[in-house]
Design a protein around this motif. Structure first.
Motif, PDB file in Angstrom:
ATOM      1  N   GLN A  66      10.964  16.066 -27.737  1.00 21.20           N
ATOM      2  CA  GLN A  66      11.828  15.254 -28.531  1.00 21.20           C
ATOM      3  C   GLN A  66      11.239  13.760 -28.312  1.00 21.20           C
ATOM      4  O   GLN A  66      11.091  13.155 -27.161  1.00 21.20           O
ATOM      5  CB  GLN A  66      13.093  15.235 -28.180  1.00 21.20           C
ATOM      6  CG  GLN A  66      13.837  16.753 -28.467  1.00 21.20           C
ATOM      7  CD  GLN A  66      15.298  16.783 -28.027  1.00 21.20           C
ATOM      8  OE1 GLN A  66      16.121  16.124 -28.513  1.00 21.20           O
ATOM      9  NE2 GLN A  66      15.567  17.317 -27.034  1.00 21.20           N
ATOM     10  N   LEU A 162      16.730   9.990 -33.025  1.00 27.96           N
ATOM     11  CA  LEU A 162      15.669  11.154 -32.739  1.00 27.96           C
ATOM     12  C   LEU A 162      14.713  11.127 -33.963  1.00 27.96           C
ATOM     13  O   LEU A 162      15.144  11.448 -35.175  1.00 27.96           O
ATOM     14  CB  LEU A 162      16.584  12.368 -32.588  1.00 27.96           C
ATOM     15  CG  LEU A 162      15.498  13.628 -32.569  1.00 27.96           C
ATOM     16  CD1 LEU A 162      14.655  13.512 -31.268  1.00 27.96           C
ATOM     17  CD2 LEU A 162      16.131  14.950 -32.472  1.00 27.96           C
ATOM     18  N   ARG A 165      10.290  15.823 -33.388  1.00 23.79           N
ATOM     19  CA  ARG A 165      10.225  16.663 -32.455  1.00 23.79           C
ATOM     20  C   ARG A 165       8.554  17.400 -32.658  1.00 23.79           C
ATOM     21  O   ARG A 165       8.478  17.600 -33.802  1.00 23.79           O
ATOM     22  CB  ARG A 165      11.046  17.967 -32.407  1.00 23.79           C
ATOM     23  CG  ARG A 165      12.375  17.550 -31.987  1.00 23.79           C
ATOM     24  CD  ARG A 165      13.572  18.395 -32.570  1.00 23.79           C
ATOM     25  NE  ARG A 165      13.553  18.683 -34.024  1.00 23.79           N
ATOM     26  CZ  ARG A 165      13.833  17.952 -34.967  1.00 23.79           C
ATOM     27  NH1 ARG A 165      14.684  16.729 -34.504  1.00 23.79           N
ATOM     28  NH2 ARG A 165      13.743  18.029 -36.386  1.00 23.79           N
ATOM     29  N   ASP A 173      11.364  25.182 -34.745  1.00 25.02           N
ATOM     30  CA  ASP A 173      12.232  23.771 -34.471  1.00 25.02           C
ATOM     31  C   ASP A 173      13.541  24.054 -34.152  1.00 25.02           C
ATOM     32  O   ASP A 173      14.083  24.757 -35.028  1.00 25.02           O
ATOM     33  CB  ASP A 173      11.824  22.919 -35.555  1.00 25.02           C
ATOM     34  CG  ASP A 173      12.037  21.274 -35.163  1.00 25.02           C
ATOM     35  OD1 ASP A 173      12.267  21.243 -33.950  1.00 25.02           O
ATOM     36  OD2 ASP A 173      11.992  20.598 -35.991  1.00 25.02           O
ATOM     37  N   LEU A 175      17.264  22.170 -31.960  1.00 25.29           N
ATOM     38  CA  LEU A 175      17.966  21.333 -30.928  1.00 25.29           C
ATOM     39  C   LEU A 175      18.734  22.221 -30.212  1.00 25.29           C
ATOM     40  O   LEU A 175      19.779  22.779 -30.776  1.00 25.29           O
ATOM     41  CB  LEU A 175      18.565  20.288 -31.674  1.00 25.29           C
ATOM     42  CG  LEU A 175      17.638  18.976 -32.244  1.00 25.29           C
ATOM     43  CD1 LEU A 175      18.740  18.169 -32.960  1.00 25.29           C
ATOM     44  CD2 LEU A 175      17.045  18.394 -31.029  1.00 25.29           C
ATOM     45  N   HIS A 370      12.984  14.246 -39.724  1.00 28.24           N
ATOM     46  CA  HIS A 370      12.199  13.787 -38.725  1.00 28.24           C
ATOM     47  C   HIS A 370      11.189  12.714 -39.619  1.00 28.24           C
ATOM     48  O   HIS A 370      11.045  12.978 -40.800  1.00 28.24           O
ATOM     49  CB  HIS A 370      11.153  14.866 -38.259  1.00 28.24           C
ATOM     50  CG  HIS A 370      10.427  15.772 -39.499  1.00 28.24           C
ATOM     51  ND1 HIS A 370       9.378  15.552 -40.000  1.00 28.24           N
ATOM     52  CD2 HIS A 370      11.060  16.919 -39.895  1.00 28.24           C
ATOM     53  CE1 HIS A 370       9.257  16.461 -40.868  1.00 28.24           C
ATOM     54  NE2 HIS A 370      10.263  17.234 -40.967  1.00 28.24           N
ATOM     55  N   LYS A 399      11.352  14.901 -23.008  1.00 27.81           N
ATOM     56  CA  LYS A 399      11.989  13.753 -24.099  1.00 27.81           C
ATOM     57  C   LYS A 399      11.287  12.638 -23.703  1.00 27.81           C
ATOM     58  O   LYS A 399      11.011  12.179 -22.677  1.00 27.81           O
ATOM     59  CB  LYS A 399      13.484  13.862 -23.557  1.00 27.81           C
ATOM     60  CG  LYS A 399      14.386  15.129 -23.734  1.00 27.81           C
ATOM     61  CD  LYS A 399      15.842  14.954 -23.023  1.00 27.81           C
ATOM     62  CE  LYS A 399      16.439  16.167 -23.136  1.00 27.81           C
ATOM     63  NZ  LYS A 399      15.755  17.279 -22.268  1.00 27.81           N
TER      64      LYS A 399
END
Length: 769
Positions: A66, A162, A165, A173, A175, A370, A399
């Motif tokens: 991320q 965010l 990713r 993909d 979370l 994104h 992260k």
């Protein structure tokens, strides 16, 4: 008994004996085969059990790395105004209400914003949800007060955005969201719609399978499935989507094993994070956490009942119930889920009606979940490679916290797109590179590497090397003003034709832009009007090598050839390199290497070691203040005065730059918050007909229109005083003398004459005037 009868009885007995023997053989074979089959199944089950255990008890998924933006810091005196914070909250998906009653909401007046912040993971540790009041004045943030105890906070962070990713090769993909953080309505709806006996069966529901078979046979097609949530999980985790008896048997066996080994809550959590929820171009959207962001642009815990019901509704067919393509179809399915919840007493009639009558509330289809930031991400990935090697981004759950300011990036992209469309009418096929930094943190706040900001190709913000022209002049004059016994902003500098000869006998005769000469001009005038000949004279007086040293100490990474032509910008660089040295000027002369990354956490949320080069004082702070003052004069009434006219009452600093034959248009400047460096030109190095003020500065002006500037505070530093100088000679004078001008000066060498009589400046003495 006759002979025939005896023979028949004997035959019958023999037949019975043979029949009995056959059945014994069949039975013997059957139980042996059963034992063998049981052994095979047992061994196969053990094999499957190992596969399942490895998946469930190890790393269930490869979680994409991320990448986050900077975390906005609010504190008394922060250079953040009311509109900027409002825009940030909108970007983060906060809801504006009259009175915040839950996490993710805020209210606003003209001078204050009351905010109920979400909990989030910060590089310095978990940040709990918090309700605060943020107050503003003309300078920015005046106070941040915690509502629970009315305590004023020294610093308060918003959660970062965010950005993206970095998805692995499988294209999945997600979370990850722990099941306790999933709203109960989603869990209730999931079980009621997909598997009502979930808590009662052992992984497989024979009755459901039989019922589905009957319905399908009656319909003549597959209209109902009999798979449990556990079977669906087994299929998604371990099996393909092929339709075959063998696959279904394997699925059932794995479901039994999963149900035996793990609790219902563990199975449910795995399902909620594994289930396929849609397609975002080449990326498969998996799990409720990412689906919530994908469809609604906010965390799953903040969804309305209507939105929660939709997430369960879409499981049946994400493509078939795509809400952007088939809004009526998807709403009908959502309403069915809501009705099931009401009929099973999970919603009241009033709650059902309110949810069914409300829109689904989708995010805009034009706004991606994104960010497409090819130029910036290229720098981030390179910095990660330099720090940690190539393997970091292949690790699960990493992260990366970056320096990117989403609002600055949006403003930069809009500025580039709109301005390049206009400039293209004057100069065809022109391109652009732009870098924006955060003046306070020394981080890259925004970056654009192409006139189409989302284009993944040549990154002109980093990779070009073009002559920077007059952008070098602040470093020429900084080198001079640092010699305060010889130079002040009022010092007269010769502006007459000169010819220089190098060691090979070649001559160079620099000329001013207008091809005219003034005899002599004050140093400040030479600077703000970007005059070439006076600049060369100043540079030669202080030494070309000294100028090169000032530039390199300020962060110029490439080698510099110490020839006189360097004084007028015969130095090749990129927008990133220019941003680095101008960041030093904006930061009081302090050099700090620009970075794109602030912190990296591993899958256990432990910070990885970061080694950064120590900063250094490249330019004396007092000298740097004079350069900032001169750059402000450039905007007020120099080569960038059109920029000043566009923002009256706002103190800005800037410098235009143009290379020979107008091949490269440059601008570098800053307000109280950001430093920007912009190049406009053609990839083939042909003439554009654009100057620094008509090309690159136009991009910066558009940037400030998108992101209203904060006026430079320009607080004099230690060692700077307000001096008075003779307008003709540049000599230091008393404030009551005639024909004087007030300018900032270095206290260490400011020695005004005791009377108002004539006196010669250092420059006049040097040239024998």
């Amino acid at each position: 008994m006759t002979k025939k009868t005896r023979k028949n009885k004997k035959s019958s007995a023999t037949a019975k004996k043979r029949g009995s023997s056959l059945w014994r053989k069949i039975w013997s074979l059957t139980w042996k085969l059963a034992i063998v089959g049981a052994a095979v199944v047992s061994f196969y089950a053990i094999y499957l059990d190992q596969i399942i255990a490895q998946k469930f008890e190890g790393q269930k998924w490869h979680l994409p790395a991320q990448v986050f933006s900077r975390s906005m810091a609010l504190y008394p005196g922060a250079a953040i105004n009311h509109p900027q914070l409002m825009a940030e909250l909108k970007l983060l998906g906060y809801r504006k209400v009259a009175n915040p009653r839950q996490v993710g909401e805020f209210s606003a007046s003209s001078t204050r914003i009351e905010l109920w912040r979400r909990p989030f993971l910060h590089p310095e540790g978990n940040q709990a949800e918090q309700r605060v009041m943020i107050s503003f004045d003309s300078e920015g943030v005046s106070s941040v007060t915690r509502m629970s105890d009315k305590r004023e906070l020294a610093v308060f962070h918003l959660e970062p955005v965010l950005l993206d990713r970095i998805v692995a090769g499988d294209g999945e993909d997600r979370l990850f969201v722990p099941s306790p953080e999933i709203p109960s309505i989603i869990i209730d709806a999931l079980i009621l719609v997909e598997d009502r006996s979930f808590y009662d069966h052992f992984g497989v529901n024979p009755l459901a399978i039989a019922r589905a078979a009957m319905v399908n046979i009656t319909a003549g097609r597959t209209v109902q499935g009999g798979s449990t949530l556990t079977q669906q999980l087994a299929k998604n985790f371990f099996l393909s989507s092929e339709r075959s008896i063998v696959r279904k048997v394997r699925e059932a066996l794995m479901a039994l094993i999963i149900d035996f080994r793990y609790s219902k809550d563990e199975i449910l959590e795995a399902y909620l994070n594994e289930v396929y929820m849609g397609q975002d171009k080449s990326r498969g959207v998996h799990g409720m956490g990412l689906a919530s962001q994908f469809y609604f642009g906010r965390p799953v815990g903040e969804l309305t009942v209507s939105q929660q019901a939709f997430l369960v509704a879409v499981i049946k067919g994400p493509s078939y119930y795509n809400p952007w393509r088939y809004p009526e179809r998807s709403q009908e399915r959502r309403d069915l889920v809501l009705r099931i919840l009401m009929e099973n007493d999970k919603l009241t009639v009033a709650q059902y009606k309110a949810a069914a009558e409300s829109p689904i509330g989708l995010r805009s289809a034009k706004k991606s979940v994104h960010q497409k930031l090819p130029a910036f991400f290229a720098v981030v990935k390179q910095e990660l490679r330099d720090r940690y090697g190539d393997s970091l981004l292949q690790q699960s759950g990493v992260k990366v916290y970056t320096t990117l300011d989403p609002m600055a990036q949006e403003a930069a992209e809009k500025a580039v797109t709109s301005t390049m469309a206009l400039l293209n009418k004057r100069a065809k096929n022109i391109q652009v590179g732009m870098v924006v930094t955060d003046k306070y943190s020394g981080g890259i706040a925004a970056m654009v590497g192409d006139k189409v900001p989302g284009y993944e190709g040549f990154n002109r913000a980093v990779e070009i090397r073009r002559p920077i022209g007059s952008l070098i002049k602040p470093f020429v004059y900084a080198s001079a003003l640092n010699q305060s016994d010889k130079f002040t902003l009022a010092t007269p500098v010769e502006d007459k034709p000169i010819t220089l000869k190098n060691e090979q006998g070649k001559t160079w005769s620099p000329k001013n832009f207008d091809k005219k000469f003034s005899g002599q001009v004050p140093l400040l005038t030479a600077f703000k009007d970007s005059m070439n000949v006076p600049t060369v004279n100043v540079g030669l007086a202080v030494g070309v090598s000294n100028v090169a040293s000032t530039l390199q100490k300020s962060g110029w990474a490439d080698d510099i050839s110490p020839y006189p032509s360097m004084l007028l910008g015969a130095v090749n660089g990129s927008p990133l390199m220019v941003a680095q040295v101008y960041q030093t000027v904006a930061d009081g002369g302090r050099y700090r290497k620009l970075t794109s990354i602030t912190a990296v956490l591993d899958s256990q949320n432990q910070a990885l070691d970061v080694s950064r080069a120590a900063g250094s004082q490249a330019i004396n702070p007092a000298t740097d203040y004079l350069i900032q003052y001169a750059m402000n004069q450039v905007v007020r009434n120099g080569t960038a005065k059109r920029l000043g006219a566009a923002f009256p009452g706002v103190r800005l600093a800037g410098k235009t730059g143009t290379s020979n034959d107008s091949r490269d248009s440059w601008f570098a400047g800053f307000d109280e918050r950001n430093v920007a460096a912009i190049w406009v030109g053609q990839d083939d190095n042909s003439k554009t007909g654009l100057y620094g003020s008509s090309g690159a500065m136009a991009v910066y002006q558009a940037f400030l229109q998108q992101r209203p500037p904060l006026s430079l505070r320009m607080i004099p530093v230690n060692g700077v005083i307000n001096g008075y100088f003779d307008r003709t000679t540049g000599a230091a004078k008393q404030g009551n003398c005639d024909n004087i001008i007030g300018l900032p000066a270095l206290d260490s060498s400011y020695r005004p004459a005791k009377n108002c009589g004539e006196s010669l400046s250092w420059w006049q003495k040097l040239v024998g005037n």
